[in-house]
Design a protein around this motif. Structure first.
Motif, PDB file in Angstrom:
ATOM      1  N   ASP A 154       0.831  -1.211   0.000  1.00  0.00           N
ATOM      2  CA  ASP A 154       0.000   0.000   0.000  1.00  0.00           C
ATOM      3  C   ASP A 154       0.864   1.259   0.000  1.00  0.00           C
ATOM      4  O   ASP A 154       0.517   2.260  -0.631  1.00  0.00           O
ATOM      5  CB  ASP A 154      -0.962  -0.012   1.200  1.00  0.00           C
ATOM      6  CG  ASP A 154      -2.127  -0.971   0.959  1.00  0.00           C
ATOM      7  OD1 ASP A 154      -2.412  -1.285  -0.215  1.00  0.00           O
ATOM      8  OD2 ASP A 154      -2.734  -1.424   1.944  1.00  0.00           O
ATOM      9  N   LEU A 155       1.983   1.208   0.716  1.00  0.00           N
ATOM     10  CA  LEU A 155       2.890   2.372   0.714  1.00  0.00           C
ATOM     11  C   LEU A 155       3.424   2.627  -0.697  1.00  0.00           C
ATOM     12  O   LEU A 155       3.456   3.761  -1.176  1.00  0.00           O
ATOM     13  CB  LEU A 155       4.074   2.113   1.657  1.00  0.00           C
ATOM     14  CG  LEU A 155       3.770   2.095   3.154  1.00  0.00           C
ATOM     15  CD1 LEU A 155       4.926   1.490   3.933  1.00  0.00           C
ATOM     16  CD2 LEU A 155       3.480   3.506   3.648  1.00  0.00           C
ATOM     17  N   GLU A 156       3.823   1.555  -1.352  1.00  0.00           N
ATOM     18  CA  GLU A 156       4.405   1.697  -2.698  1.00  0.00           C
ATOM     19  C   GLU A 156       3.340   2.137  -3.703  1.00  0.00           C
ATOM     20  O   GLU A 156       3.604   2.925  -4.614  1.00  0.00           O
ATOM     21  CB  GLU A 156       5.059   0.370  -3.115  1.00  0.00           C
ATOM     22  CG  GLU A 156       6.328   0.098  -2.295  1.00  0.00           C
ATOM     23  CD  GLU A 156       6.907  -1.290  -2.484  1.00  0.00           C
ATOM     24  OE1 GLU A 156       6.281  -2.113  -3.185  1.00  0.00           O
ATOM     25  OE2 GLU A 156       7.986  -1.566  -1.887  1.00  0.00           O
ATOM     26  N   ARG A 157       2.135   1.647  -3.486  1.00  0.00           N
ATOM     27  CA  ARG A 157       1.037   2.006  -4.387  1.00  0.00           C
ATOM     28  C   ARG A 157       0.750   3.515  -4.301  1.00  0.00           C
ATOM     29  O   ARG A 157       0.516   4.182  -5.303  1.00  0.00           O
ATOM     30  CB  ARG A 157      -0.199   1.211  -3.966  1.00  0.00           C
ATOM     31  CG  ARG A 157      -1.200   1.072  -5.042  1.00  0.00           C
ATOM     32  CD  ARG A 157      -2.356   0.171  -4.627  1.00  0.00           C
ATOM     33  NE  ARG A 157      -3.470   0.507  -5.472  1.00  0.00           N
ATOM     34  CZ  ARG A 157      -4.260   1.539  -5.249  1.00  0.00           C
ATOM     35  NH1 ARG A 157      -4.108   2.283  -4.186  1.00  0.00           N
ATOM     36  NH2 ARG A 157      -5.232   1.818  -6.102  1.00  0.00           N
ATOM     37  N   GLY A 158       0.782   4.059  -3.097  1.00  0.00           N
ATOM     38  CA  GLY A 158       0.533   5.490  -2.901  1.00  0.00           C
ATOM     39  C   GLY A 158       1.574   6.327  -3.641  1.00  0.00           C
ATOM     40  O   GLY A 158       1.247   7.335  -4.277  1.00  0.00           O
ATOM     41  N   VAL A 159       2.825   5.896  -3.587  1.00  0.00           N
ATOM     42  CA  VAL A 159       3.887   6.654  -4.262  1.00  0.00           C
ATOM     43  C   VAL A 159       3.717   6.531  -5.787  1.00  0.00           C
ATOM     44  O   VAL A 159       3.891   7.511  -6.525  1.00  0.00           O
ATOM     45  CB  VAL A 159       5.280   6.167  -3.800  1.00  0.00           C
ATOM     46  CG1 VAL A 159       6.381   6.876  -4.567  1.00  0.00           C
ATOM     47  CG2 VAL A 159       5.441   6.401  -2.301  1.00  0.00           C
ATOM     48  N   ALA A 160       3.330   5.342  -6.238  1.00  0.00           N
ATOM     49  CA  ALA A 160       3.102   5.159  -7.690  1.00  0.00           C
ATOM     50  C   ALA A 160       1.962   6.072  -8.155  1.00  0.00           C
ATOM     51  O   ALA A 160       2.040   6.690  -9.232  1.00  0.00           O
ATOM     52  CB  ALA A 160       2.780   3.696  -7.988  1.00  0.00           C
ATOM     53  N   LEU A 161       0.930   6.186  -7.342  1.00  0.00           N
ATOM     54  CA  LEU A 161      -0.188   7.081  -7.709  1.00  0.00           C
ATOM     55  C   LEU A 161       0.280   8.534  -7.773  1.00  0.00           C
ATOM     56  O   LEU A 161      -0.132   9.293  -8.648  1.00  0.00           O
ATOM     57  CB  LEU A 161      -1.312   6.969  -6.678  1.00  0.00           C
ATOM     58  CG  LEU A 161      -2.330   5.846  -6.837  1.00  0.00           C
ATOM     59  CD1 LEU A 161      -3.340   5.900  -5.697  1.00  0.00           C
ATOM     60  CD2 LEU A 161      -3.052   5.927  -8.181  1.00  0.00           C
ATOM     61  N   ALA A 162       1.128   8.903  -6.806  1.00  0.00           N
ATOM     62  CA  ALA A 162       1.637  10.289  -6.795  1.00  0.00           C
ATOM     63  C   ALA A 162       2.434  10.566  -8.061  1.00  0.00           C
ATOM     64  O   ALA A 162       2.305  11.640  -8.668  1.00  0.00           O
ATOM     65  CB  ALA A 162       2.506  10.518  -5.559  1.00  0.00           C
ATOM     66  N   ARG A 163       3.221   9.592  -8.484  1.00  0.00           N
ATOM     67  CA  ARG A 163       4.004   9.788  -9.720  1.00  0.00           C
ATOM     68  C   ARG A 163       3.069   9.882 -10.922  1.00  0.00           C
ATOM     69  O   ARG A 163       3.289  10.670 -11.849  1.00  0.00           O
ATOM     70  CB  ARG A 163       4.998   8.645  -9.896  1.00  0.00           C
ATOM     71  CG  ARG A 163       6.119   8.750  -8.853  1.00  0.00           C
ATOM     72  CD  ARG A 163       7.139   7.639  -8.977  1.00  0.00           C
ATOM     73  NE  ARG A 163       8.098   7.739  -7.868  1.00  0.00           N
ATOM     74  CZ  ARG A 163       8.718   6.715  -7.319  1.00  0.00           C
ATOM     75  NH1 ARG A 163       8.510   5.491  -7.759  1.00  0.00           N
ATOM     76  NH2 ARG A 163       9.572   6.897  -6.334  1.00  0.00           N
ATOM     77  N   ALA A 164       2.008   9.083 -10.895  1.00  0.00           N
ATOM     78  CA  ALA A 164       1.043   9.119 -12.004  1.00  0.00           C
ATOM     79  C   ALA A 164       0.343  10.479 -12.052  1.00  0.00           C
ATOM     80  O   ALA A 164       0.131  11.044 -13.140  1.00  0.00           O
ATOM     81  CB  ALA A 164       0.018   7.996 -11.828  1.00  0.00           C
TER      82      ALA A 164
END
Ligand SMILES: Cc1ncc(COP(=O)(O)O)c(C=O)c1O
Length: 467
Positions: free
Chosen positions: A365-375
């Motif tokens: 979930d932590l990594e997913r949040g960062v991926a969303l921020a990059r998107a």
């Protein structure tokens, strides 16, 4: 409600009704079709909540329904605002267990298994951060209280300041540090010059190379520097101060290194994100909020200390009605180590989250949040109508709508009014921050239900509000 508020059968019946309502709420918020937030003017809301006349007789289910309808819905995928988690639903049930048991945390006798779980949760945090096995910690109600507790420990190194005070001390932190650091310094009695702020670079990270000169200058001003606070990360833009470089300066000048990892310390769980925190294992103390990034309900804050002795020395005070021995020999009486006496058994929530879900799920979930921020950043960069404040380092993204013909205070007013309109519509919850360039819209992407489609819809709503 039954006339006897302690009647088990009535409790069971009410509990089932409330669980059904909470479950419906969880299902409804998943659709992202309702309002995230219904926000009438505060006076109007106050008028809608009757004054207490002391007579009782209200239906509790009525109040559950009102709470569900009239609150900010953090489980809605379009909640992208402040850094408060959409908590794991299971933990809401543990909150109910904890509230019913009401075992406080000052002394072992008042919360036996909770004390053990809190210590295990702290040990887990320390291990995740790479702190030494001999470290110790406490849980406090929030990062603000946690930062104050850590700075009290830093002060205590200087000749038992707990007994004697010490108003000529100062603390150094970046100008982007959370406001609670300034507050903590003032509570410590250090007054206006108690916090020395260090400028930041273009990515809003502390310019560590300016620290030695700032330390010298503080000394010339008659102040004794006691600690440097590194932000990991800063609240406004999610920027990580260079902890290793700051740790080097602290080592050279014999200063306490405190890392305010309220938001970002959890990234230590992820091998790909851990480099943001390089050097955190060298800190004398770290604040780590589980209610931000580890999906617990608020508040669950760990304050970790490199040395068990400095953790025990913060509040060197006698309270014979509570404590028979010194803090060092009584790990089990947690009240030795905190400002709070009666304290919620908050460690249980983190303990259960890790024990049931496991580290992998939390990491994903932590990594997913960062991926969303990059998107989101990529979308903002790709649209000439938008401007990105800074490339996101984690899950916090600041951007603004920037029509060609508006600048300066008009541009600030334009972006502030976009947010006012979004709040009035209630379809998205984002916040705003003021950076040196002006007012920016700010999102934190930490809701496991938020998808890239929600980001597209949010940008469309911003565009529409702007026009
Ligand atoms: C970097 C940082 N430190 C401290 C705090 C304060 O934490 P709390 O709200 O748990 O008191 C925050 C809150 O956003 C934060 O972002």
């Amino acid at each position: 409600m039954a006339t006897d508020p302690f009647d088990p059968a009535a409790f069971r019946a009410l509990g089932h009704q409330i669980i059904d309502l909470l479950t419906d709420h969880l299902a409804a918020t998943a659709t992202g079709l309702g309002k995230v937030l219904d926000l009438p003017p505060p006076d109007q809301r106050l008028a809608s909540v009757a004054e207490l006349d002391g007579r009782g007789g209200n239906d509790p289910v009525h109040w559950v329904k009102r709470l569900l309808a009239e609150s900010n819905h953090l489980h809605d995928p379009r909640y992208m605002g402040h850094q408060v988690s959409a908590p794991l639903p299971m933990l809401a049930l543990f909150e109910a267990v904890g509230a019913l048991l009401n075992n406080g945390m000052a002394v072992y006798e008042m919360g036996p298994v909770q004390t053990a779980m809190e210590l295990r949760a702290l040990q887990w945090m320390a291990r995740v951060l790479g702190m030494p096995a001999a470290s110790d910690g406490v849980m406090t109600s929030g990062g603000s209280l946690g930062n104050l507790t850590a700075l009290l420990a830093a002060r205590q190194r200087h000749g038992d300041a707990w007994q004697k005070g010490g108003h000529d001390f100062c603390v150094l932190a970046s100008e982007q540090a959370h406001y609670c650091v300034d507050r903590a310094c003032r509570i410590l009695g250090l007054s206006d010059q108690g916090l020395v702020t260090i400028p930041v670079d273009a990515q809003f990270r502390m310019r560590h190379e300016l620290l030695p000169a700032a330390i010298e200058q503080a000394r010339r001003n008659g102040r004794t520097p006691i600690a440097v606070v590194a932000s990991a990360c800063s609240t406004a833009t999610g920027s990580f101060d260079p902890i290793n470089a700051i740790a080097d300066v602290c080592q050279q000048h014999d200063l306490w290194l405190h890392v305010d990892g309220a938001h970002g310390a959890a990234y230590a769980l992820s091998p790909s994100l851990r480099p943001l925190l390089a050097g955190i294992e060298r800190a004398d103390s770290v604040v780590f909020d589980a209610h931000k990034m580890l999906q617990t309900p608020a508040l669950v804050t760990g304050v970790l200390f490199r040395s068990a002795a400095s953790c025990a020395a913060v509040f060197t005070q006698q309270a014979s009605y509570l404590f028979a021995k010194k803090a060092e020999v009584e790990w089990w009486n947690r009240g030795h180590r905190t400002i709070e006496c009666t304290k919620r058994a908050m460690g249980v929530l983190l303990y259960v989250a890790v024990a049931v879900l496991g580290e992998d799920r939390l990491r994903q979930d932590l990594e997913r949040g960062v991926a969303l921020a990059r998107a989101l950043a990529a979308r903002v960069r790709g649209d000439a109508a938008f401007e990105l404040a800074v490339e996101p380092q984690c899950n916090i993204v600041c951007f603004r709508h920037r029509p060609r013909d508006i600048a300066g205070s008009a541009l600030d007013a334009h972006n502030a009014s976009i947010r006012v309109r979004l709040l009035a519509e209630g379809t998205f919850y984002i916040v705003q921050t003021t950076l040196p360039q002006g007012v920016f819209l700010r999102t934190t992407l930490m809701n496991p239900r938020t998808t890239e489609a929600d980001l597209d819809a949010m940008l469309a709503a911003v565009r529409s509000a702007a026009s």
